[in-house]
Write a protein that holds these residues in place. Structure first.
Motif, PDB file in Angstrom:
ATOM      1  N   GLN A  67      28.477  28.366 -19.167  1.00 43.23           N
ATOM      2  CA  GLN A  67      27.264  28.524 -19.958  1.00 43.23           C
ATOM      3  C   GLN A  67      27.360  29.843 -20.701  1.00 43.23           C
ATOM      4  OE1 GLN A  67      24.327  28.372 -16.717  1.00 43.23           O
ATOM      5  NE2 GLN A  67      23.498  26.565 -17.735  1.00 43.23           N
ATOM      6  N   THR A  69      24.987  32.276 -23.758  1.00 42.84           N
ATOM      7  CA  THR A  69      23.875  32.421 -24.688  1.00 42.84           C
ATOM      8  C   THR A  69      24.130  33.642 -25.554  1.00 42.84           C
ATOM      9  OG1 THR A  69      21.463  32.484 -24.902  1.00 42.84           O
ATOM     10  CG2 THR A  69      22.391  33.754 -23.106  1.00 42.84           C
ATOM     11  N   ASP A  85      26.431  24.876 -23.153  1.00 44.04           N
ATOM     12  CA  ASP A  85      26.636  24.438 -21.770  1.00 44.04           C
ATOM     13  C   ASP A  85      27.768  23.423 -21.802  1.00 44.04           C
ATOM     14  OD1 ASP A  85      24.432  25.750 -20.407  1.00 44.04           O
ATOM     15  OD2 ASP A  85      23.128  24.370 -21.495  1.00 44.04           O
ATOM     16  N   GLY A 129      16.088  30.600 -23.313  1.00 43.39           N
ATOM     17  CA  GLY A 129      16.767  29.564 -22.553  1.00 43.39           C
ATOM     18  C   GLY A 129      16.919  30.003 -21.106  1.00 43.39           C
ATOM     19  N   GLY A 130      17.308  29.081 -20.242  1.00 48.64           N
ATOM     20  CA  GLY A 130      17.413  29.358 -18.818  1.00 48.64           C
ATOM     21  C   GLY A 130      18.350  30.493 -18.464  1.00 48.64           C
ATOM     22  N   VAL A 133      16.743  33.774 -19.332  1.00 44.00           N
ATOM     23  CA  VAL A 133      15.669  34.116 -18.376  1.00 44.00           C
ATOM     24  C   VAL A 133      16.281  34.779 -17.150  1.00 44.00           C
ATOM     25  CG1 VAL A 133      13.939  33.143 -16.796  1.00 44.00           C
ATOM     26  CG2 VAL A 133      14.043  32.354 -19.161  1.00 44.00           C
ATOM     27  N   ASN A 134      17.418  34.262 -16.669  1.00 42.92           N
ATOM     28  CA  ASN A 134      18.084  34.881 -15.518  1.00 42.92           C
ATOM     29  C   ASN A 134      18.426  36.337 -15.798  1.00 42.92           C
ATOM     30  OD1 ASN A 134      18.002  32.526 -14.035  1.00 42.92           O
ATOM     31  ND2 ASN A 134      20.058  31.911 -14.602  1.00 42.92           N
TER      32      ASN A 134
END
Length: 138
Positions: A67, A69, A85, A129-130, A133-134
């Motif tokens: 993944q 970003t 992804d 996006g996920g 966020v992490n």
């Protein structure tokens, strides 16, 4: 939710909503295990100009996932520009690419995604996006 966790979660959310903290490039190697299976992984944060790339991936003999970003810092927030992804398992390699158009305030996805989920989807300030966020929670 326990009474002890609620204040900690509130503080974590407040910290991420009040502004981005100074980012520093890094690379980390790790090993993860789940139900007796292990996989090696890597995580990386790098910068090129005003854009950052945050990526992570894992692989073992059976599967590989990655993944990534790409984002910028906008005011006190991280603003995604695009992402990907990809996974490889059982001879298949599904991949999805995300694009965030902040001028049009829309997000779109391409690749192995159902047409009904490809967008456009409306964007609002603060959307992430996920994977991003992490990073913001850390």
């Amino acid at each position: 939710m326990s009474r002890r966790l609620a204040p900690a979660l509130a503080l974590a959310l407040l910290a991420t909503s009040t502004g981005a903290h100074a980012l520093e490039p890094f690379t980390a190697q790790y090993t993860a295990s789940y139900k007796g299976m292990s996989a090696g992984g890597a995580m990386k944060l790098g910068r090129a100009g005003d854009r950052w790339t945050y990526s992570m991936g894992m692989q073992n003999a059976l599967a590989q996932i990655s993944q990534a970003t790409v984002f910028t810092e906008s005011g006190n927030r991280y603003r995604p520009v695009g992402g990907s992804d990809r996974s490889t398992y059982l001879g298949q390699t599904p991949a999805v690419v995300a694009r965030y158009d902040w001028n049009a305030m829309q997000a779109r996805w391409s690749g192995d995604v159902e047409p009904s989920r490809a967008g456009p989807a409306p964007l609002q300030p603060g959307d992430m996006g996920g994977l991003l966020v992490n990073l913001a929670l850390v």
